[in-house]
Design a protein around this motif. Structure first.
Motif, mmCIF file in Angstrom:
data_model
loop_
_atom_site.group_PDB
_atom_site.id
_atom_site.type_symbol
_atom_site.label_atom_id
_atom_site.label_comp_id
_atom_site.label_asym_id
_atom_site.label_seq_id
_atom_site.Cartn_x
_atom_site.Cartn_y
_atom_site.Cartn_z
ATOM 1 N N ILE A 249 0.751 -1.099 0.015
ATOM 2 C CA ILE A 249 0.034 0.133 -0.025
ATOM 3 C C ILE A 249 0.959 1.435 0.060
ATOM 4 C CG2 ILE A 249 -1.396 1.393 1.198
ATOM 5 C CD1 ILE A 249 -2.738 -1.192 2.414
ATOM 6 N N ILE A 250 0.503 2.095 -0.771
ATOM 7 C CA ILE A 250 1.174 3.583 -0.622
ATOM 8 C C ILE A 250 0.197 4.620 0.093
ATOM 9 C CG2 ILE A 250 1.807 5.550 -2.036
ATOM 10 C CD1 ILE A 250 2.314 3.882 -4.331
ATOM 11 N N TYR A 251 0.841 5.044 1.280
ATOM 12 C CA TYR A 251 0.192 5.935 2.296
ATOM 13 C C TYR A 251 0.753 7.365 1.819
ATOM 14 C CZ TYR A 251 -0.903 2.010 5.025
ATOM 15 O OH TYR A 251 -1.419 0.888 5.608
ATOM 16 N N PHE A 252 -0.334 7.711 0.850
ATOM 17 C CA PHE A 252 -0.163 9.062 0.107
ATOM 18 C C PHE A 252 -0.696 10.523 1.253
ATOM 19 C CE2 PHE A 252 -1.114 12.552 -2.879
ATOM 20 C CZ PHE A 252 0.010 12.362 -3.821
ATOM 21 N N VAL A 253 0.227 11.194 1.793
ATOM 22 C CA VAL A 253 0.077 12.107 2.659
ATOM 23 C C VAL A 253 -0.253 13.472 1.968
ATOM 24 C CG1 VAL A 253 0.730 13.328 4.685
ATOM 25 C CG2 VAL A 253 1.189 10.989 4.365
ATOM 26 N N THR A 254 -1.245 13.938 2.142
ATOM 27 C CA THR A 254 -1.516 15.479 1.498
ATOM 28 C C THR A 254 -1.807 16.213 2.453
ATOM 29 O OG1 THR A 254 -2.477 14.150 -0.299
ATOM 30 C CG2 THR A 254 -2.919 16.771 0.131
ATOM 31 N N PRO A 255 -0.772 17.410 2.855
ATOM 32 C CA PRO A 255 -0.956 18.529 3.733
ATOM 33 C C PRO A 255 -1.780 19.415 2.997
ATOM 34 C CG PRO A 255 1.174 18.589 3.172
ATOM 35 C CD PRO A 255 0.440 17.466 2.597
ATOM 36 N N THR A 256 -3.081 20.302 3.791
ATOM 37 C CA THR A 256 -3.720 21.092 2.825
ATOM 38 C C THR A 256 -4.467 22.047 3.851
ATOM 39 O OG1 THR A 256 -5.621 21.377 1.581
ATOM 40 C CG2 THR A 256 -5.925 19.673 3.209
ATOM 41 N N TYR A 257 -4.892 23.362 3.250
ATOM 42 C CA TYR A 257 -5.250 24.328 4.278
ATOM 43 C C TYR A 257 -6.468 25.165 3.723
ATOM 44 C CZ TYR A 257 -2.434 27.625 1.334
ATOM 45 O OH TYR A 257 -1.880 28.112 0.416
ATOM 46 N N PRO A 258 -7.401 25.583 4.531
ATOM 47 C CA PRO A 258 -8.492 26.314 3.792
ATOM 48 C C PRO A 258 -8.072 27.448 3.110
ATOM 49 C CG PRO A 258 -8.665 25.897 6.338
ATOM 50 C CD PRO A 258 -7.500 25.541 5.917
ATOM 51 N N ILE B 122 -10.553 23.166 -2.373
ATOM 52 C CA ILE B 122 -11.451 22.083 -2.937
ATOM 53 C C ILE B 122 -11.043 21.675 -4.484
ATOM 54 C CG2 ILE B 122 -13.840 21.239 -3.507
ATOM 55 C CD1 ILE B 122 -12.924 21.353 -0.512
ATOM 56 N N PRO B 123 -10.974 22.657 -5.443
ATOM 57 C CA PRO B 123 -10.714 22.211 -6.769
ATOM 58 C C PRO B 123 -9.347 21.448 -6.806
ATOM 59 C CG PRO B 123 -10.698 24.523 -6.511
ATOM 60 C CD PRO B 123 -11.194 23.992 -5.373
ATOM 61 N N GLU B 124 -8.375 21.852 -6.100
ATOM 62 C CA GLU B 124 -7.092 21.133 -6.259
ATOM 63 C C GLU B 124 -7.150 19.818 -5.599
ATOM 64 O OE1 GLU B 124 -3.837 24.527 -6.370
ATOM 65 O OE2 GLU B 124 -4.310 23.914 -4.460
ATOM 66 N N GLY C 296 -29.062 30.488 -4.890
ATOM 67 C CA GLY C 296 -29.031 30.473 -3.637
ATOM 68 C C GLY C 296 -28.226 28.951 -3.122
ATOM 69 N N ALA C 297 -28.513 28.006 -3.708
ATOM 70 C CA ALA C 297 -27.728 26.680 -3.309
ATOM 71 C C ALA C 297 -26.318 26.878 -4.034
ATOM 72 C CB ALA C 297 -28.597 25.439 -4.022
ATOM 73 N N LEU C 298 -26.060 27.511 -5.009
ATOM 74 C CA LEU C 298 -24.770 27.891 -5.732
ATOM 75 C C LEU C 298 -23.760 28.453 -4.773
ATOM 76 C CD1 LEU C 298 -22.761 27.441 -7.842
ATOM 77 C CD2 LEU C 298 -23.676 29.577 -8.996
ATOM 78 N N PHE C 299 -24.379 29.521 -4.186
ATOM 79 C CA PHE C 299 -23.388 30.338 -3.411
ATOM 80 C C PHE C 299 -23.238 29.704 -2.101
ATOM 81 C CE2 PHE C 299 -23.807 33.753 -6.772
ATOM 82 C CZ PHE C 299 -22.561 34.491 -6.452
ATOM 83 N N ARG C 300 -24.170 29.084 -1.346
ATOM 84 C CA ARG C 300 -24.095 28.658 -0.260
ATOM 85 C C ARG C 300 -22.851 27.443 -0.256
ATOM 86 N NH1 ARG C 300 -29.486 28.818 0.160
ATOM 87 N NH2 ARG C 300 -30.067 26.855 -0.606
ATOM 88 N N SER C 301 -22.887 26.559 -1.666
ATOM 89 C CA SER C 301 -21.928 25.572 -1.768
ATOM 90 C C SER C 301 -20.523 26.212 -1.918
ATOM 91 C CB SER C 301 -22.042 24.726 -3.142
ATOM 92 O OG SER C 301 -21.070 24.038 -3.430
ATOM 93 N N LEU C 302 -20.404 27.359 -2.763
ATOM 94 C CA LEU C 302 -19.377 28.200 -2.799
ATOM 95 C C LEU C 302 -18.711 28.654 -1.729
ATOM 96 C CD1 LEU C 302 -20.167 30.067 -6.149
ATOM 97 C CD2 LEU C 302 -18.675 28.356 -5.946
ATOM 98 N N LYS C 303 -19.647 29.121 -0.647
ATOM 99 C CA LYS C 303 -19.299 29.695 0.487
ATOM 100 C C LYS C 303 -18.463 28.616 1.448
ATOM 101 C CE LYS C 303 -20.367 32.528 4.403
ATOM 102 N NZ LYS C 303 -21.509 33.179 5.276
ATOM 103 N N ILE C 304 -18.995 27.311 1.209
ATOM 104 C CA ILE C 304 -18.461 26.367 2.158
ATOM 105 C C ILE C 304 -17.174 25.885 1.583
ATOM 106 C CG2 ILE C 304 -18.773 23.656 2.369
ATOM 107 C CD1 ILE C 304 -21.692 24.270 2.604
ATOM 108 N N MET C 305 -17.057 26.047 0.383
ATOM 109 C CA MET C 305 -15.722 25.583 -0.397
ATOM 110 C C MET C 305 -14.612 26.749 -0.029
ATOM 111 S SD MET C 305 -16.657 23.387 -3.742
ATOM 112 C CE MET C 305 -17.794 24.682 -4.180
ATOM 113 N N GLY C 306 -14.925 28.145 0.271
ATOM 114 C CA GLY C 306 -14.294 29.155 0.652
ATOM 115 C C GLY C 306 -13.926 29.746 -0.855
#
Length: 436
Positions: free
Chosen positions: A159-168, A173-175, A398-408
Motif C-alpha cells: 500500500i502507498i500511504y499518500f500524505v496530503t497536507p492542505t489548508y483552507p 477544494i478544486p485542487e 442560493g444553493a450555488l453560493f451556499r456551496s461556494l461559501k462552504i468551499m471558500g
C-alpha cells in the motif's frame, strides 16, 4: 505524553563504506568539542582549571592552610559527577529529548553546518506527540476496477500511504478534486488528508467519501505560536499528524509519500515508488531557479544533489522527491519533522538515518520528471453584491453560493463587493427583473 514508536527490527542496520556518513552521535560530540575550543580573536589562552604556575600570584595560596587544595578536592568530585550526568543524558536520551534540552544530536548534522543551526533545531523541533483529530475515515476500497483491471489483481502490491497536507483557501477544494482524479487510477493506495484547521470540514468529509478511495481525514492545525512566523512552517503539523497516525497503528508494511495537493503526478511515479526498499529519490520539476531539484546519479548510484538552494542541507531535496519504506522507517523510534521552514525534508531524512548508499534512484536513473511542483496563484475568496432576498429557492443561485461559501471560493453579500451582473440577450438586467 511520550511519543508512540515502532519496535526495532531484528536485523541491525549495517554501515556503508566510502560514502558513509559520520556517526550521528560522534559527530555531534566533535561539534561540541570544536565550540568549546573556539575563542575570540586576540583573547588570552585558556588556563587549566585551578592549575597555577609556581611563580604566579596564585602560588602563594598553596600554603599550609591548603585552602586551594581543599577546594579542588571538593570540586573535582562534583565536576566529575556533572560530566557523567551530561554524558549519560547525551547517549541515553532520544534525539528529540536532547534537542529540547539543547544537547544536540539532531540527526547527524552535515560537516558545513554552523552552531546557530544546531541551536535553532533545538528550539523548533518537537517530539512526535501530536494530538490527532480524526474527522472521518474510509478503510474500504469501493473501486471495482483500476486501469481496466479488477481490484483483486492488485492484492499483492504494498500500500502507498499518500500524505496530503492542505489548508483552507479558495483553491483547496478544486485542487483536492483534481488530485483525487489522479489517485483514482492508482491501486492499493490510502489517502491521508491532513487539514490545517481547528475543526473538521464536513464538506471535505463528504467529498473524500464519494471518491471511493481508502482515506483518512485529519484536522491538524498549525500551533498558534508558529502562525505569526515569517515564513510560517506551513504543512509541518499536517505531516507530523500523518506520521503519528501511522505510528499509532504500528504500520510497517507499505510506502510513505508526501504529495501536496497542488502538484502534478505522472502515474508511472506510483509504480516506481512502490518498489522502494529504503528510500527512493527522483527529480521534481518546477523547483526554484534551476527549474528542477533532484539527485545526481553516476553508474546507478546517487553521488550528489542538484538544487539551487543548499543552505547547508545534507539532503537538498523537495518534499515530493522521495518515498520511504515503512519497514525501514520503523527502525528509527524518533522520526521527526521540525517546524523549520526550508529544512523539513532535510531534518526528516536525517531522523531516519539516511545514508548516501541507501538511496535508490528512480525515474530511469533520475533522468525523467515524474512529479511537477505546479502551484496555483492564491487569491482571496471573492465577494459579490447580490441581495439575499434573491438567494432563495426561486433560482439556483442560493444553493450555488451556499456551496461556494462552504468551499471558500466565493460568497454573496447585500452591501460588499462588485454588483453581480445578470445578463439576458447580451444586456445586463436588474436582479429583480430576472429573479423576482
Amino acid at each position: 505524553m511520550p511519543s508512540a514508536y515502532y519496535a526495532p527490527l531484528d536485523q541491525p542496520q549495517t554501515s556503508s563504506d566510502d560514502d558513509e556518513e559520520e556517526d550521528i552521535e560522534r559527530h555531534q560530540q566533535q561539534q561540541q568539542n570544536k565550540r568549546h575550543q573556539r575563542r575570540p580573536k586576540g583573547a588570552a589562552p585558556s588556563i587549566p582549571f585551578l592549575k597555577a604556575h609556581p611563580h604566579s600570584p596564585m602560588a602563594h595560596l598553596r600554603g599550609s592552610s591548603g585552602v586551594v587544595g581543599g577546594r579542588r578536592r571538593c570540586l573535582l568530585p562534583l565536576l566529575g559527577a556533572l560530566l557523567f550526568l551530561i554524558a549519560f543524558c547525551y547517549f541515553t536520551l532520544g534525539v528529540d529529548t536532547r534537542l529540547a534540552l539543547g544537547l544536540g544530536g539532531g540527526g547527524g548534522a552535515s560537516d558545513d553546518s554552523d552552531d546557530g543551526m544546531h541551536s535553532l533545531d533545538g528550539i523548533l523541533s518537537r517530539a512526535l506527540n501530536e494530538t490527532l483529530h480524526l474527522c472521518s475515515e474510509g478503510l474500504l476500497d469501493r473501486r471495482l476496477y483500476v486501469q481496466d483491471k479488477p481490484m483483486e489483481q492488485y492484492g499483492h502490491l504494498p500500500i502507498i500511504y499518500f500524505v496530503t497536507p492542505t489548508y483552507p483557501r479558495r483553491e483547496q477544494i478544486p485542487e483536492l478534486t483534481r488530485l483525487a482524479h489522479t489517485l483514482l487510477h492508482v491501486p492499493r493506495l490510502h489517502w491521508l488528508v491532513a487539514n490545517d484547521q481547528e475543526g473538521c470540514n464536513m464538506f471535505m468529509d463528504m467529498m473524500l467519501k464519494k471518491f471511493g478511495i481508502p482515506y483518512t481525514h485529519l484536522a491538524s492545525p498549525m500551533p498558534s505560536n508558529f502562525r505569526k512566523a515569517k515564513p510560517a512552517p506551513r504543512g509541518v503539523a499536517n505531516r507530523r499528524a500523518a506520521l503519528q497516525w501511522l505510528r499509532q497503528r504500528n504500520l510497517t508494511n507499505g510506502i510513505l509519500y508526501f504529495g501536496d495537493d497542488d502538484n502534478t503526478y505522472d502515474l508511472r511515479l506510483f509504480s516506481e515508488i512502490r518498489q522502494t526498499q529504503r528510500v527512493s529519490m527522483f527529480p521534481v520539476g518546477f523547483i526554484a531557479d534551476y527549474g528542477v531539484s533532484g539527485p545526481v546519479v553516476r553508474k546507478g548510484k546517487v553521488v550528489a544533489f542538484l538544487d539551487s538552494w543548499l543552505a547547508g542541507r545534507r539532503w537538498p531535496v523537495d518534499m515530493a522527491g522521495f518515498a520511504v519504506n515503512l519497514e525501514y522507517m520503523a527502525q528509527f523510534p524518533y522520526v521527526n519533522m521540525p517546524y523549520k521552514p526550508g529544512f523539513e525534508e532535510d531534518r526528516f531524512l536525517r531522523s531516519i538515518g539516511l545514508r548516501l548508499d541507501h538511496i535508490e534512484p528512480r525515474g530511469n536513473n533520475c533522468t525523467e520528471i515524474l512529479v511537477w511542483h505546479t502551484q496555483t496563484k492564491n487569491k482571496k475568496a471573492a465577494v459579490v453584491r447580490l441581495e439575499s432576498e434573491y438567494l432563495d429557492g426561486r433560482s439556483n443561485l442560493g444553493a450555488l453560493f451556499r456551496s461556494l461559501k462552504i468551499m471558500g471560493v466565493a460568497s454573496a453579500s447585500d452591501t460588499e463587493g462588485p454588483k453581480a451582473l445578470i445578463s439576458k440577450n447580451g444586456k445586463a438586467a436588474a436582479h429583480s427583473t430576472i429573479l423576482s
